[in-house]
Design a protein around this motif. Structure first.
Motif, PDB file in Angstrom:
ATOM      1  N   GLY A  89       0.745  -1.024  -0.146  1.00 27.95           N
ATOM      2  CA  GLY A  89       0.013  -0.346   0.184  1.00 27.95           C
ATOM      3  C   GLY A  89       0.907   1.771  -0.037  1.00 27.95           C
ATOM      4  N   LYS A  95       5.769   9.239   2.125  1.00 31.18           N
ATOM      5  CA  LYS A  95       6.896   9.535   3.403  1.00 31.18           C
ATOM      6  C   LYS A  95       8.316   8.511   2.949  1.00 31.18           C
ATOM      7  CE  LYS A  95       3.215   9.095   5.241  1.00 31.18           C
ATOM      8  NZ  LYS A  95       2.866   7.837   6.026  1.00 31.18           N
ATOM      9  N   ASP A 116       0.652  -1.828  -4.964  1.00 31.98           N
ATOM     10  CA  ASP A 116      -0.524  -0.884  -4.562  1.00 31.98           C
ATOM     11  C   ASP A 116      -1.409  -1.330  -5.548  1.00 31.98           C
ATOM     12  OD1 ASP A 116      -0.832   2.185  -2.947  1.00 31.98           O
ATOM     13  OD2 ASP A 116      -2.338   0.884  -4.014  1.00 31.98           O
ATOM     14  N   PHE A 145      -2.876  -7.007  -1.734  1.00 36.77           N
ATOM     15  CA  PHE A 145      -2.159  -7.954  -0.469  1.00 36.77           C
ATOM     16  C   PHE A 145      -2.366  -9.263  -0.692  1.00 36.77           C
ATOM     17  CE2 PHE A 145      -3.339  -3.657   2.195  1.00 36.77           C
ATOM     18  CZ  PHE A 145      -2.132  -2.755   1.186  1.00 36.77           C
TER      19      PHE A 145
HETATM   20  C1  LIG Z   1      -3.560   4.673   3.647  1.00 37.30           C
HETATM   21  S1  LIG Z   1      -3.245   4.721   2.162  1.00 37.30           S
HETATM   22  C2  LIG Z   1      -1.450   4.577   2.832  1.00 37.30           C
HETATM   23  C3  LIG Z   1      -0.401   5.350   1.571  1.00 37.30           C
HETATM   24  C4  LIG Z   1       1.016   5.018   1.975  1.00 37.30           C
HETATM   25  N1  LIG Z   1       1.728   4.027   2.688  1.00 37.30           N
HETATM   26  C5  LIG Z   1       1.008   6.119   3.102  1.00 37.30           C
HETATM   27  O1  LIG Z   1       1.683   6.370   4.400  1.00 37.30           O
HETATM   28  O2  LIG Z   1       0.923   7.517   3.110  1.00 37.30           O
HETATM   29  C6  LIG Z   1      -3.527   3.406   1.485  1.00 37.30           C
HETATM   30  C7  LIG Z   1      -2.731   2.563   0.495  1.00 37.30           C
HETATM   31  O3  LIG Z   1      -2.594   1.174   0.414  1.00 37.30           O
HETATM   32  C8  LIG Z   1      -3.874   0.892  -1.289  1.00 37.30           C
HETATM   33  N2  LIG Z   1      -4.285  -0.239  -1.007  1.00 37.30           N
HETATM   34  C9  LIG Z   1      -5.486  -0.540  -0.626  1.00 37.30           C
HETATM   35  N3  LIG Z   1      -6.640  -1.297   0.089  1.00 37.30           N
HETATM   36  C10 LIG Z   1      -4.690  -1.749  -0.368  1.00 37.30           C
HETATM   37  C11 LIG Z   1      -5.356  -3.559  -1.313  1.00 37.30           C
HETATM   38  N4  LIG Z   1      -6.158  -4.267  -0.526  1.00 37.30           N
HETATM   39  N5  LIG Z   1      -3.869  -3.770  -1.861  1.00 37.30           N
HETATM   40  C12 LIG Z   1      -3.005  -3.546  -2.115  1.00 37.30           C
HETATM   41  N6  LIG Z   1      -2.883  -1.946  -2.093  1.00 37.30           N
HETATM   42  C13 LIG Z   1      -4.064  -1.743  -1.306  1.00 37.30           C
HETATM   43  C14 LIG Z   1      -3.882   1.518  -1.509  1.00 37.30           C
HETATM   44  O4  LIG Z   1      -4.609   2.123  -2.223  1.00 37.30           O
HETATM   45  C15 LIG Z   1      -3.163   3.616  -0.910  1.00 37.30           C
HETATM   46  O5  LIG Z   1      -2.389   3.763  -1.906  1.00 37.30           O
END
Ligand SMILES: C[S@@+](CC[C@H](N)C(=O)[O-])C[C@H]1O[C@@H](n2cnc3c(N)ncnc32)[C@H](O)[C@@H]1O
Length: 325
Positions: A89, A95, A116, A145
């Motif tokens: 993700g 960051k 992602d 994931f």
């Molecule tokens: C809350 S954001 C966090 C982004 C970054 N890691 C940060 O700390 O700012 C969650 C990220 O996880 C990705 N995401 C959410 N569920 C996911 C999944 N099941 N599999 C892969 N990526 C996922 C979203 O597209 C998003 O970019």
């Protein structure tokens, strides 16, 4: 940071994702209705999330960035040389660059594998990281994931990042299952850096998901816009309200979309019409808040031994390093 179609270069990102149809059909057929939070992140959703991270009320991103900035050297000192870095993700990896900057001071090059569901965010991550850090090679992994086999294919030693409190979107059992799945794809000496939001003053947590500018509301309602676009849906986003509240019993902030009236919404691609009572909600996201003890126990249940946990001066956020022994 604006994510535009210009920044997309699909050639560099393997594996298209399956349609959202199955998730939408399943989620809207349930009682109560719910949709998985990953659906919030199309290109517009990822862009709105980037905007959220800059809002004055949204403390998690700047607090975690502060921890990483203060402790980057120390965190990297726990890592073996020539570590490859993966991130679950990753979003735009803004960051992450804090850590990567420190790592390239310690080792000549870094292979970075951000995973992602948002190809727009991944492409921006690749562009931004590689243009700032020429010794980092970015290998975007477009996917979910539930398939973490890409971890196994990297040469050890490995570091996995799961920061941004994304783990907070998962219920406890699902969080443990995901950590166990990460561990299964790693080997002895590999590490996981887990960032999570801590329980604090309810007003602070509440404001972070109910910002005055209304960006979180747009982010939440964008899910309906996405269904309209990708599945020929007929949602009127204006007939749903963004609802967000603290659920004390579950120690989580919940996000919902609440129907402002009794209505029926057709989704052509699914050949289905979904009925909503006035006040009926679609549950779109949970954001669990932890204690340091709970976070460390999660890591242990996932199969990691806790090496160290770093927090900010207010103890609003924690970043914990676990190792496979
Ligand atoms: C809350 S954001 C966090 C982004 C970054 N890691 C940060 O700390 O700012 C969650 C990220 O996880 C990705 N995401 C959410 N569920 C996911 C999944 N099941 N599999 C892969 N990526 C996922 C979203 O597209 C998003 O970019």
């Amino acid at each position: 940071m604006m994510i535009t179609s210009k920044s997309l270069n699909r050639k560099s990102i393997p594996a298209p994702l399956p349609s959202i149809a199955e998730d939408v059909l399943e989620g809207l057929s349930r009682t109560p209705k719910s949709l998985p939070p990953k659906l919030l992140y199309d290109a517009t959703g990822s862009d709105l999330f980037e905007q959220i991270t800059c809002l004055p009320e949204y403390y998690p991103t700047r607090t975690e960035a502060g921890i990483l900035t203060v402790h980057a050297e120390e965190i990297c000192s726990h890592l073996r040389r020539n570590v490859s870095v993966s991130e679950l993700g990753a979003g735009t990896a803004t960051k992450t660059r804090i850590l990567l900057r420190s790592l390239v001071r310690q080792q000549f090059g870094v292979n970075y594998f951000p995973l992602d569901v948002s190809d727009a965010a991944l492409q921006l991550a690749k562009d931004e990281v590689e243009s700032e850090l020429s010794r980092v090679k970015v290998h975007p992994q477009l996917g979910d994931f539930d398939n973490l086999t890409f971890l196994e294919h990297q040469s050890p030693p490995r570091l996995v990042l799961y920061i941004g409190s994304s783990i907070g979107n998962l219920e406890n059992d699902a969080a443990i299952a995901l950590l166990q799945n990460i561990a299964r794809n790693l080997s002895t000496g590999d590490k996981l850096l887990l960032g999570a939001d801590l329980v604090k003053d309810i007003n602070v947590m509440h404001a972070a998901y109910n910002d005055e500018a209304g960006v979180t509301a747009l982010f939440n309602k964008n899910l309906l816009v996405r269904i309209n676009r990708e599945l020929s849906g007929h949602f009127d986003p204006e007939s749903f309200c963004h609802i967000s509240f603290w659920n004390e019993a579950e120690s989580r902030i919940e996000l919902h979309l609440e129907s402002a009236c009794r209505q029926a919404v057709r989704i052509d691609t699914l050949d289905m019409t979904f009925h909503f009572d006035r006040g009926e909600r679609i549950h779109t996201e949970n954001s669990y808040k932890y204690t340091v003890e709970h976070l460390e126990n999660l890591l242990r249940s996932g199969g990691f031994q806790v090496e160290h946990t770093w927090t900010d001066p207010d103890s609003w956020f924690a970043v914990s390093l676990g190792v496979i022994t």
